[in-house]
Design an enzyme around this catalytic site. Structure first.
Site, PDB file in Angstrom:
ATOM      1  N   ASN A 119       0.569  -1.344   0.175  1.00  0.00           N
ATOM      2  CA  ASN A 119       0.022   0.065  -0.178  1.00  0.00           C
ATOM      3  C   ASN A 119       1.182   1.036   0.002  1.00  0.00           C
ATOM      4  OD1 ASN A 119      -2.584  -1.235  -0.025  1.00  0.00           O
ATOM      5  ND2 ASN A 119      -3.083  -1.266   2.073  1.00  0.00           N
ATOM      6  N   HIS A 124      -3.295   2.480  -2.779  1.00  0.00           N
ATOM      7  CA  HIS A 124      -4.312   1.682  -2.281  1.00  0.00           C
ATOM      8  C   HIS A 124      -4.991   1.173  -3.044  1.00  0.00           C
ATOM      9  CE1 HIS A 124      -4.004   2.428   1.846  1.00  0.00           C
ATOM     10  NE2 HIS A 124      -4.036   3.864   1.635  1.00  0.00           N
ATOM     11  N   ASP A 128      -5.619  -3.552  -2.518  1.00  0.00           N
ATOM     12  CA  ASP A 128      -6.841  -3.239  -3.324  1.00  0.00           C
ATOM     13  C   ASP A 128      -6.761  -5.098  -4.856  1.00  0.00           C
ATOM     14  OD1 ASP A 128      -7.851  -2.247  -1.767  1.00  0.00           O
ATOM     15  OD2 ASP A 128      -9.120  -0.663  -3.200  1.00  0.00           O
ATOM     16  N   GLU A 154      -6.477  -7.535   5.236  1.00  0.00           N
ATOM     17  CA  GLU A 154      -5.328  -8.238   4.122  1.00  0.00           C
ATOM     18  C   GLU A 154      -5.423 -10.138   4.660  1.00  0.00           C
ATOM     19  OE1 GLU A 154      -1.746  -7.101   6.959  1.00  0.00           O
ATOM     20  OE2 GLU A 154      -4.011  -6.407   6.272  1.00  0.00           O
TER      21      GLU A 154
END
Length: 238
Positions: A119, A124, A128, A154
């Protein structure tokens, strides 16, 4: 009472209600007219419902089917994580509580290694996509005989009913290797990621929360031992 759950149910409803309307119309016409019932009156008593009932029933059936489909979509949304389409944590835990008692089987707790770095380095959106890729691998490996859920962030959890720890270890290793082979394209680079996995076994004697806790402890022991590996239940680890 008709329950409309499919296209076949819809047409059964239309035919059934139309048939009932025709029969009722003929019966009422005969009761009112008795011996005076002519062929034309009989024809009219049949034709009227045949013209009115089908479109009215079809409209009602379409609406009922639409409501049923919307309810199914809502149930799916409530039971699944929107990013990964795996089960949500709350739905997974409800199912686990329903399986309490004599349930026997293995659990896997899985966590993406060094995910914060992904990240922080790539953003992000890339993070994702990594979560979705890992979730897809997990789902592919357990969809036939297990349950998989996004446990949070996660982290994921898998339930393998009737599977002993040897079976679970093999399955976990297959998942670990498959994730290791996955890549996510970031600009002109191929990003690889790994996961660590902890195992737990439910023998029907301990609460499932305790089994999940032991699997979680095994997961973090695997991380401390170097990541990208499968950890046995803490009570069995050497």
């Amino acid at each position: 009472m008709f329950k409309i759950r499919s296209e076949a149910d819809k047409w059964k409803y239309v035919v059934g209600i139309t048939g009932m309307a025709v029969c009722l119309s003929v019966l009422l016409t005969w009761l009112l007219l008795g011996d005076g019932l002519s062929t034309d009156m009989l024809r009219a008593s049949i034709l009227g419902p045949l013209l009115i009932a089908p479109p009215a029933c079809l409209m009602s059936a379409n609406r009922s089917l639409e409501i049923h489909q919307l309810n199914k979509q809502l149930e799916h949304l409530l039971a699944h994580d929107q990013m990964t389409n795996l089960l949500s944590r709350s739905h997974f835990m409800r199912q686990m509580h329903e399986m309490q008692g004599d349930f026997r089987g293995s659990f896997l707790m899985l966590d993406i290694d060094l995910f914060k770095q992904v990240n922080d380095t790539y953003g992000h959106l890339v993070g994702d996509e990594v979560i979705r890729r890992v979730a897809g691998v997990i789902e592919e490996h357990v969809k036939q005989d297990g349950l998989a859920a996004r446990y949070g962030g996660e982290e994921f959890v898998v339930c393998l009913p009737q599977k002993d720890l040897d079976d679970a270890m093999r399955r976990a290793e297959e998942i670990r290797q498959a994730v290791e082979r996955q890549t996510v394209k970031v600009l002109d680079k191929e990003l690889n990621c790994t996961i660590s996995i902890g195992l737990g076994y439910a023998d029907g004697r301990n609460p499932l929360e305790d089994v999940l806790r032991r699997a979680d402890e095994a997961l973090y022991l695997a991380k401390r031992q170097g990541r990208n590996r499968v950890g046995a239940p803490v009570s069995m680890a050497s």
